[in-house]
Design an enzyme around this catalytic site. Sequence first.
Site, mmCIF file in Angstrom:
data_model
loop_
_atom_site.group_PDB
_atom_site.id
_atom_site.type_symbol
_atom_site.label_atom_id
_atom_site.label_comp_id
_atom_site.label_asym_id
_atom_site.label_seq_id
_atom_site.Cartn_x
_atom_site.Cartn_y
_atom_site.Cartn_z
ATOM 1 N N VAL A 126 -10.614 -0.208 -7.157
ATOM 2 C CA VAL A 126 -9.947 1.043 -6.735
ATOM 3 C C VAL A 126 -9.294 0.936 -5.365
ATOM 4 C CG1 VAL A 126 -11.337 2.586 -8.149
ATOM 5 C CG2 VAL A 126 -12.099 2.020 -5.817
ATOM 6 N N TYR A 160 -2.928 3.199 -11.849
ATOM 7 C CA TYR A 160 -1.952 3.860 -12.704
ATOM 8 C C TYR A 160 -2.495 3.966 -14.123
ATOM 9 C CZ TYR A 160 2.053 5.354 -15.211
ATOM 10 O OH TYR A 160 2.859 6.097 -16.017
ATOM 11 N N LYS A 194 -13.622 0.434 2.009
ATOM 12 C CA LYS A 194 -12.375 0.470 1.220
ATOM 13 C C LYS A 194 -12.500 1.410 0.025
ATOM 14 C CE LYS A 194 -10.560 -4.089 2.339
ATOM 15 N NZ LYS A 194 -10.429 -5.461 1.835
ATOM 16 N N ALA A 215 -17.251 12.208 -5.769
ATOM 17 C CA ALA A 215 -18.692 12.005 -5.648
ATOM 18 C C ALA A 215 -18.988 11.748 -4.183
ATOM 19 C CB ALA A 215 -19.125 10.821 -6.504
ATOM 20 N N TYR A 224 -21.221 3.317 4.756
ATOM 21 C CA TYR A 224 -21.295 4.184 3.566
ATOM 22 C C TYR A 224 -21.085 5.639 3.957
ATOM 23 C CZ TYR A 224 -22.955 6.300 -0.747
ATOM 24 O OH TYR A 224 -23.040 7.042 -1.900
ATOM 25 N N LYS A 260 -17.795 8.117 3.055
ATOM 26 C CA LYS A 260 -17.881 9.357 2.280
ATOM 27 C C LYS A 260 -17.398 10.551 3.098
ATOM 28 C CE LYS A 260 -19.686 7.946 -1.685
ATOM 29 N NZ LYS A 260 -19.004 8.127 -2.984
#
Length: 307
Positions: free
Chosen positions: A52, A57, A86, A109, A140, A144
Amino acid sequence: MTGGAGFLGSHLCEQLLERGHHVVCIDNLVTGSLANIEHIRDDGFRFVPHDVSEPIYIEEPVDFVFHFAALASPVDYLRMPLASLKAGSYGTHHALGLAKFKRARFVLASTSEVYGDPQVHPQPETYWGHVNPIGPRGVYDEAKRYAEALTMAYHGQQGVDTAIVRIFNTYGPRMRPNDGRAVSNFIRQALAEEPLTIYGDGTQTRSFCYVDDLIRGIVALAESGEHLPVNLGNPDERTLLELAELVKRVTGASSEIVFEALPVDDPMQRKPDITRAQQILGWEPEVPLEEGLSRLLREQGREPITI
Ligand code: UDP
């Protein structure tokens, strides 16, 4: 569904297929696994191997984009800190870009880790958190937090229909036995009659939600029109020592409990305030911890000891 071959993503794929949706599952299998989705036999299901952090697409029309790709376990993001950043930054950009292009509702999420080591207890969505940006968990937590900021910006500036779910500790079938989490470690150790490893003195707390409850809440949020973050988790708070004792009882293991060093920046307490989920979604968890652990054991072909 990005991260569709992961623990939560694969359960969500199944639930959406059951509800008659078509699902395109995108995953680079770094922490997800084909083993999580190989049982899915549904013409409405398609797997696309893809990272990702590269643009996404999809040919077909899309109603919902679920961005679940992440390195969610501490063992993974500690090993691959840049990949974690990333997935939260480029990954969220690309997933939001897809939602914008397709005029789809976007579901991020997010995580209770946005609260860091919380100074407010239990944690309501209005709490801004207490996070160390340069500590080991920062790769992390901050990924987020950035993803949340990005989501709100796409919503506010670009008019994308977005939702943010802050997911608290969740357990259930398909957690990797070696993902280093408390529940998976304790179960694996108990079944092998090995010592259960508690980090620190075991007085730190977590609140553990069974995966079926969580997935029901995520679907309810996706189907709602809510844009602000919603906590989903089980408010039944336990110390890690209690969890270890419970796993011993349910498995019938005679393992001893051993104490090891507490990881850096390990939050001391965590418990969701789920008032918003109750009010907006009419949601609350139904599976008690004892029952959830028993279900998990049965899934692994073991008969739990009834308590
Ligand atoms: N933990 C533990 N023993 C283990 C694995 C984890 O005592 O074998 C502790 C960990 O230090 C933390 C809690 O259990 O305080 C929950 O850790 P986990 O990795 O499951 O989730 P998170 O830290 O992301 O909430």
